[in-house]
Design a protein around this motif. Structure first.
Motif, PDB file in Angstrom:
ATOM      1  N   LEU A   1       0.869  11.504   8.959  1.00  0.00           N
ATOM      2  CA  LEU A   1       0.214  11.203   7.689  1.00  0.00           C
ATOM      3  C   LEU A   1       0.980  11.818   6.518  1.00  0.00           C
ATOM      4  N   VAL A   2       1.591  12.986   6.755  1.00  0.00           N
ATOM      5  CA  VAL A   2       2.348  13.648   5.697  1.00  0.00           C
ATOM      6  C   VAL A   2       3.582  12.815   5.329  1.00  0.00           C
ATOM      7  N   TYR A   3       4.290  12.350   6.369  1.00  0.00           N
ATOM      8  CA  TYR A   3       5.513  11.586   6.084  1.00  0.00           C
ATOM      9  C   TYR A   3       5.178  10.239   5.450  1.00  0.00           C
ATOM     10  N   VAL A   4       4.078   9.629   5.891  1.00  0.00           N
ATOM     11  CA  VAL A   4       3.676   8.363   5.276  1.00  0.00           C
ATOM     12  C   VAL A   4       3.323   8.579   3.807  1.00  0.00           C
ATOM     13  N   SER A   5       2.717   9.744   3.501  1.00  0.00           N
ATOM     14  CA  SER A   5       2.336   9.977   2.106  1.00  0.00           C
ATOM     15  C   SER A   5       3.579  10.058   1.218  1.00  0.00           C
ATOM     16  N   TRP A   6       4.696  10.589   1.776  1.00  0.00           N
ATOM     17  CA  TRP A   6       5.922  10.618   0.972  1.00  0.00           C
ATOM     18  C   TRP A   6       6.384   9.194   0.684  1.00  0.00           C
ATOM     19  N   ALA A   7       6.301   8.345   1.707  1.00  0.00           N
ATOM     20  CA  ALA A   7       6.675   6.943   1.498  1.00  0.00           C
ATOM     21  C   ALA A   7       5.773   6.311   0.437  1.00  0.00           C
ATOM     22  N   CYS A   8       4.495   6.696   0.455  1.00  0.00           N
ATOM     23  CA  CYS A   8       3.558   6.129  -0.522  1.00  0.00           C
ATOM     24  C   CYS A   8       3.933   6.541  -1.938  1.00  0.00           C
ATOM     25  N   VAL A   9       4.380   7.788  -2.105  1.00  0.00           N
ATOM     26  CA  VAL A   9       4.784   8.242  -3.445  1.00  0.00           C
ATOM     27  C   VAL A   9       5.914   7.354  -3.966  1.00  0.00           C
ATOM     28  N   VAL A  10       6.920   7.139  -3.101  1.00  0.00           N
ATOM     29  CA  VAL A  10       8.049   6.298  -3.493  1.00  0.00           C
ATOM     30  C   VAL A  10       7.574   4.873  -3.779  1.00  0.00           C
ATOM     31  N   ALA A  11       6.694   4.365  -2.897  1.00  0.00           N
ATOM     32  CA  ALA A  11       6.231   2.993  -3.056  1.00  0.00           C
ATOM     33  C   ALA A  11       5.460   2.821  -4.360  1.00  0.00           C
ATOM     34  N   VAL A  12       4.571   3.772  -4.674  1.00  0.00           N
ATOM     35  CA  VAL A  12       3.787   3.651  -5.907  1.00  0.00           C
ATOM     36  C   VAL A  12       4.714   3.744  -7.118  1.00  0.00           C
ATOM     37  N   TRP A  13       5.706   4.647  -7.029  1.00  0.00           N
ATOM     38  CA  TRP A  13       6.639   4.790  -8.142  1.00  0.00           C
ATOM     39  C   TRP A  13       7.426   3.495  -8.353  1.00  0.00           C
ATOM     40  N   LEU A  14       7.947   2.935  -7.246  1.00  0.00           N
ATOM     41  CA  LEU A  14       8.688   1.673  -7.359  1.00  0.00           C
ATOM     42  C   LEU A  14       7.794   0.562  -7.897  1.00  0.00           C
ATOM     43  N   TYR A  15       6.572   0.521  -7.372  1.00  0.00           N
ATOM     44  CA  TYR A  15       5.636  -0.524  -7.776  1.00  0.00           C
ATOM     45  C   TYR A  15       5.395  -0.486  -9.288  1.00  0.00           C
ATOM     46  N   LEU A  16       5.140   0.728  -9.814  1.00  0.00           N
ATOM     47  CA  LEU A  16       4.777   0.820 -11.229  1.00  0.00           C
ATOM     48  C   LEU A  16       5.981   0.631 -12.157  1.00  0.00           C
ATOM     49  N   THR A  17       7.172   0.951 -11.677  1.00  0.00           N
ATOM     50  CA  THR A  17       8.308   0.895 -12.600  1.00  0.00           C
ATOM     51  C   THR A  17       9.249  -0.263 -12.334  1.00  0.00           C
ATOM     52  N   ARG A  18       9.205  -0.852 -11.143  1.00  0.00           N
ATOM     53  CA  ARG A  18      10.239  -1.832 -10.811  1.00  0.00           C
ATOM     54  C   ARG A  18       9.716  -3.217 -10.438  1.00  0.00           C
ATOM     55  N   THR A  19       8.409  -3.390 -10.401  1.00  0.00           N
ATOM     56  CA  THR A  19       7.921  -4.710  -9.995  1.00  0.00           C
ATOM     57  C   THR A  19       7.105  -5.347 -11.124  1.00  0.00           C
ATOM     58  N   ARG A  20       7.029  -6.667 -11.077  1.00  0.00           N
ATOM     59  CA  ARG A  20       6.262  -7.401 -12.095  1.00  0.00           C
ATOM     60  C   ARG A  20       4.778  -7.043 -12.062  1.00  0.00           C
ATOM     61  N   PRO A  21       4.123  -7.088 -10.876  1.00  0.00           N
ATOM     62  CA  PRO A  21       2.696  -6.712 -10.889  1.00  0.00           C
ATOM     63  C   PRO A  21       2.476  -5.287 -11.389  1.00  0.00           C
ATOM     64  N   GLY A  22       3.414  -4.388 -11.062  1.00  0.00           N
ATOM     65  CA  GLY A  22       3.266  -2.999 -11.506  1.00  0.00           C
ATOM     66  C   GLY A  22       3.315  -2.893 -13.017  1.00  0.00           C
ATOM     67  N   LEU A  23       4.227  -3.618 -13.614  1.00  0.00           N
ATOM     68  CA  LEU A  23       4.293  -3.608 -15.081  1.00  0.00           C
ATOM     69  C   LEU A  23       3.041  -4.243 -15.673  1.00  0.00           C
ATOM     70  N   ASN A  24       2.540  -5.297 -14.994  1.00  0.00           N
ATOM     71  CA  ASN A  24       1.303  -5.929 -15.472  1.00  0.00           C
ATOM     72  C   ASN A  24       0.135  -4.939 -15.458  1.00  0.00           C
ATOM     73  N   VAL A  25       0.054  -4.111 -14.403  1.00  0.00           N
ATOM     74  CA  VAL A  25      -1.033  -3.122 -14.332  1.00  0.00           C
ATOM     75  C   VAL A  25      -0.973  -2.196 -15.531  1.00  0.00           C
ATOM     76  N   ARG A  26       0.232  -1.760 -15.842  1.00  0.00           N
ATOM     77  CA  ARG A  26       0.345  -0.834 -16.963  1.00  0.00           C
ATOM     78  C   ARG A  26      -0.087  -1.515 -18.252  1.00  0.00           C
ATOM     79  N   ALA A  27       0.225  -2.807 -18.380  1.00  0.00           N
ATOM     80  CA  ALA A  27      -0.229  -3.537 -19.557  1.00  0.00           C
ATOM     81  C   ALA A  27      -1.756  -3.601 -19.588  1.00  0.00           C
ATOM     82  N   VAL A  28      -2.345  -3.868 -18.423  1.00  0.00           N
ATOM     83  CA  VAL A  28      -3.810  -3.965 -18.356  1.00  0.00           C
ATOM     84  C   VAL A  28      -4.443  -2.629 -18.730  1.00  0.00           C
TER      85      VAL A  28
END
Lengths: 364, 321
Positions: free
Chosen positions: B154-181
Motif C-alpha cells: 500500500l505504501v509503494y502504491v501510494s507513491w505511484a498515486c502521488v505521481v499519477a495525481v500530479w501528472l493528471y493535474l498538470t499534464r492531462t486535459r481532464p486534469g486541467l479541466n478540473v482546475r478550471a472547474v
C-alpha cells in the motif's frame, strides 16, 4: 417553520428503516421498541432527560457560535474540560451534608470558565491569525479527551482516587463530596421523573441566549458580522472582540454541560473510556442545533427528542439493536434537514422575480 | 542502528503516514474541483470497516482477498461520498454542514460502528493483512532497509498515486479541466465543460481514496476493527491539503511528518521513555501540531490561500452566472 424539521425527522426514520432492513432487522419493531424505551416505559422520560440535558447544553453552544457563522465543532472538548474544572471546584469547595449553594455555584463558574477557556483557543487563533476554527476546535476535542484520560490513568492527579482498596487495583476518580451533588426535583408521574438541576440551567441559558441575540446590540452585531462581514466592518463593528466573546459564550455553555455531568449525573469526574467520552454529546449537539435552526428554545425541544433517541440507543444496545444506529439516524436527520431547507428556498425563489442570491458559505 | 528511535519512528511514520497520504490525495482532488468535503473521517471509517469485513467474511487466497478488500473499501468510500455530492452539487446545500453531517452519519458513533457491531467484527484480528514486500535480508540494510524497503505494498502504491495525481493535474486535459472547474466554474461551463459531472466524479474519487485510507488502518497498521479506529486522521488529512498548498508532492512530505508524530507515542511507551507527562503530550502531539501548522499557514494572509481553488466551497448555480 416547523414543516421542514418535522418532515426531515419523518424522512430520516424512513431512510434509517432502510438501513435496518438492509442489515436484516425488522424496522417497525425496532422503532416501536425505540419509542417505548425513549418516552413510554416506566422511568423512560427521566432517562431521556438525563440524555437530553447535556445535548441541550452542547446544542445551545453550537447554536450560539453559529449565529455568527462560527463553526464551533469543539463542544465535545469544551464539555470535557468543563467537567474537569467543575470537578476540581466540587472537590475543593464541597463538604459533607446537603447540597450547598456555594459549592454548586463554584462548580458552575468553574465549568463555564473551563469550557470558555478551551473555546477561546480556536477563538483567538481565528480572531488574530484567521485560522479556520472548524479544524482547530475539532483537534482540541482529541486533546481534551487525552487530558481527561491522563488525569485519571497516568498520573496521581488531584482528581484521582489514591486511597482505598479499589484505587490500588484500577485507577478511578474521586467521588464528589455530598454537598457538591446537584439536587433535582421529582415529578411523581410514570414511576417518577427526576428533573435535574442542570436541565433548569439549560432552560436559563436558552433564555439568556435568546435575549442576547434578539434583544441586544451585541447579538445584532454578531449576526451582521456572520451574515455580512464586510458590511459589519464598514459599520465599524469590532470583529475580533466579537469572535472572542461569541466563542467564549459558546464554550462556557458547553462547559456548563460538563459541570452538570459531574454534579447531576456522574457524581465524579468520569474518565472511563466507555463513559462520558463514548456519548459524543458534543457532536450530537451540532445535530440538535442544526435541526433547531439555531433557535435557542427550539434547541431545548429538539434536545429532548434527540435525547430520547440517545437514551433508547443506550437502553436497547444489543444484538438486534446495533450501537451505531443512533448516529446513523442523527446523520440522516441532518442530511434531510439540509436537503429540505434547500427545497423550500428553491420554491420561494421560483415564485418571485430574481431574488437575492443565497448567502455563500464561507470556504474553509 | 536500525533499532534507534529515529529510524524506527521514521519507518513507522511512513506506515502511519500512508492513510493520511491517501486521504489527503483524495481530498485534494475533490477540493481542486471546488468541493470541500469535511466528511473524510466518516468515509475513512466506512472504508475501514468494509475492507475489514471483506477479509473476515469472503474466502479466497490471501493476495486476491486483499485486492478485493481494497476495492470494496474504495467503493464503500465512494458511495459515502455520493451522499455529500448529491447534497452539495445537486441540492447546493452548505458544504460545511453537509460534510459534518457525513462524519456524524458515518463516523465513530454512526454507520461504521453500526456495521462493525452488526457484523461482529470487533472480536477477531484480521485473517489476512498486508505484509512487508521485500525479503528480510533487504530490510536489514542500514537506515533505508526499514524506512524504504520495510513497507507493505500500500505504501509503494501510494507513491505511484502521488505521481499519477500530479501528472493528471498538470499534464492531462481532464486534469486541467478540473482546475478550471475549481477556479472558475462559470468560465469552465462556458468552455463546454460539464461542471456538475466533474464535481461529482472528483468527489466520488476523493471518497474512494478515503475508503482505501481507512482500509490501510484495518488491513495493515492495526489489523483489527475498533470503533473510531482512524482517531481523527481524516481531519488531519483535511488540514494536510491546506499545508500542502493543494499540491500532491507536498502532501507526501506532510503525511510522513504527521505519520512520524503519530508513531512517536507508541514507540516512546514501548521503550519506557518518560519526559514529563509523556502520555499526554505524545498522544496529543499530532493534533496540537496540526493546529500549529494551520496557524503558521494562515498567519500570513498572502500565503494563506496559495494554490487554493478560487471557487472552493461555493455552489455553482448556472442561472446566476
Amino acid at each position: 417553520m416547523v414543516a421542514v424539521p418535522a418532515a426531515s425527522l419523518v424522512f430520516a426514520f424512513f431512510a434509517s428503516g432502510l438501513v435496518l432492513l438492509a442489515t436484516g432487522h425488522n424496522a417497525l419493531s425496532s422503532y416501536r421498541r425505540l419509542f417505548d424505551a425513549a418516552f413510554v416505559a416506566n422511568g423512560a422520560l427521566g432517562q431521556t432527560l438525563v440524555s437530553a440535558t447535556p445535548l441541550a447544553f452542547t446544542g445551545l453552544a453550537a447554536a450560539a457560535a453559529f449565529r455568527m457563522r462560527l463553526f464551533n465543532i469543539g463542544g465535545e472538548g469544551q464539555l470535557l474540560v468543563g467537567a474537569i474544572t467543575a470537578a476540581a471546584a466540587g472537590l475543593y469547595f464541597g463538604g459533607s451534608g446537603g447540597p450547598s449553594a456555594f459549592a454548586i455555584a463554584a462548580m458552575v463558574v468553574a465549568g463555564c470558565a473551563g469550557g470558555a477557556a478551551w473555546a477561546l483557543i480556536p477563538g483567538i487563533l481565528r480572531a488574530f491569525f484567521r485560522t479556520n476554527e472548524i479544524i482547530t476546535s475539532l483537534m482540541l476535542n482529541y486533546v481534551a479527551a487525552y487530558l481527561l484520560t491522563y488525569l485519571i490513568f497516568n498520573t496521581q492527579s488531584y482528581w484521582r482516587q489514591t486511597t482505598g482498596f479499589n484505587a490500588a487495583v484500577f485507577p478511578t476518580s474521586k467521588d464528589l463530596p455530598s454537598s457538591a451533588l446537584w439536587p433535582g426535583a421529582t415529578i411523581h408521574l410514570r414511576g417518577g421523573i427526576l428533573l435535574p438541576l442542570g436541565a433548569g440551567f439549560a432552560v436559563l441559558a436558552a433564555a439568556v441566549l435568546w435575549v442576547l441575540y434578539s434583544r441586544t446590540r451585541f447579538g445584532f452585531e454578531a449576526q451582521v458580522l456572520g451574515d455580512s462581514p464586510r458590511a459589519a466592518r464598514y459599520a465599524g463593528m469590532r470583529t475580533r472582540r466579537k469572535i472572542l466573546a461569541v466563542m467564549a459564550i459558546s464554550g462556557a455553555i458547553a462547559g456548563l454541560g460538563g459541570a452538570s455531568q459531574d454534579g447531576d449525573f456522574r457524581h465524579t469526574l468520569d474518565a472511563d473510556p466507555n463513559g462520558l467520552q463514548r456519548q459524543y454529546y458534543g457532536y450530537s449537539g451540532i445535530v440538535v442545533a442544526a435541526l433547531a435552526r439555531y433557535n435557542p428554545f427550539a434547541v431545548l425541544l429538539v434536545a429532548f427528542l434527540v435525547g430520547g433517541l440517545q437514551n433508547a440507543g443506550n437502553t436497547l444496545q444489543g444484538a438486534d439493536f446495533p450501537s451505531g444506529l443512533v448516529g446513523v439516524i442523527q446523520g440522516i436527520i441532518l442530511f434531510s434537514a439540509l436537503g429540505g431547507e434547500l427545497l423550500v428556498r428553491y420554491r420561494i425563489r421560483i415564485s418571485r422575480r430574481p431574488a437575492a442570491a443565497p448567502p455563500a458559505p464561507e470556504a474553509a | 542502528m536500525n533499532h534507534s528511535l529515529a529510524v524506527v519512528v521514521i519507518a513507522s511514520g511512513v506506515a502511519y503516514g500512508t492513510p493520511l497520504l491517501y486521504a489527503a490525495l483524495g481530498e485534494l482532488l475533490t477540493e481542486r474541483s471546488g468541493v470541500l468535503n469535511l466528511g473524510v473521517e466518516g468515509m475513512m471509517l466506512i472504508g475501514a470497516v468494509m475492507g475489514f469485513w471483506t477479509v473476515q467474511r469472503v474466502h479466497a487466497g490471501s493476495g486476491a482477498i486483499l485486492v478485493v478488500a481494497i476495492g470494496v473499501a474504495a467503493l464503500a468510500g465512494a458511495l459515502t461520498a455520493a451522499i455529500h455530492a448529491f447534497l452539495v452539487i445537486t441540492l447546493r446545500a452548505s458544504q460545511i454542514v453537509s460534510g459534518l453531517a457525513l462524519t456524524i452519519f458515518a463516523g465513530a458513533a454512526g454507520l461504521s460502528s453500526y456495521l462493525g457491531n452488526d457484523f461482529n467484527l470487533g472480536d477477531n484480528p484480521a485473517r489476512h493483512q498486508f505484509h512487508a514486500v521485500f525479503p528480510a535480508s533487504v530490510q536489514r540494510w542500514p537506515i533505508v532497509g526499514p524506512i524504504v524497503f520495510g513497507q507493505n505494498v500500500l505504501v509503494y502504491v501510494s507513491w505511484a498515486c502521488v505521481v499519477a495525481v500530479w501528472l493528471y493535474l498538470t499534464r492531462t486535459r481532464p486534469g486541467l479541466n478540473v482546475r478550471a472547474v475549481g477556479d472558475s466554474p462559470a468560465a469552465a461551463d462556458a468552455m463546454g465543460i460539464d461542471v456538475a459531472a466533474y464535481r461529482y466524479a472528483h468527489t466520488l474519487v476523493g471518497g474512494a481514496f478515503a475508503g482505501v485510507a481507512g482500509a490501510t488502518f484495518t488491513l495493515a497498521i492495526t489489523p483489527q476493527w475498533v470503533d473510531g479506529i482512524t482517531g481523527g486522521a481524516g481531519w488531519i488529512a483535511i488540514a494536510l491539503v491546506i499545508f500542502a498548498f493543494w499540491r500532491p508532492e507536498l502532501c507526501l512530505v506532510g503525511a510522513y511528518f504527521f505519520g512520524a508524530l503519530q508513531a512517536l507515542s507508541p514507540e516512546l511507551q514501548a521503550r519506557g521513555i518518560h519526559i514529563g507527562p509523556t502520555e499526554l503530550w505524545a498522544n496529543s502531539l499530532p493534533y496540537l501540531m496540526t493546529i500549529v501548522v494551520l496557524v503558521l499557514v494562515s498567519a500570513s494572509s498572502t500565503r494563506r490561500w496559495l494554490g487554493a481553488p478560487a471557487a472552493l466551497g461555493l455552489p455553482y448555480v448556472r442561472e446566476e452566472r
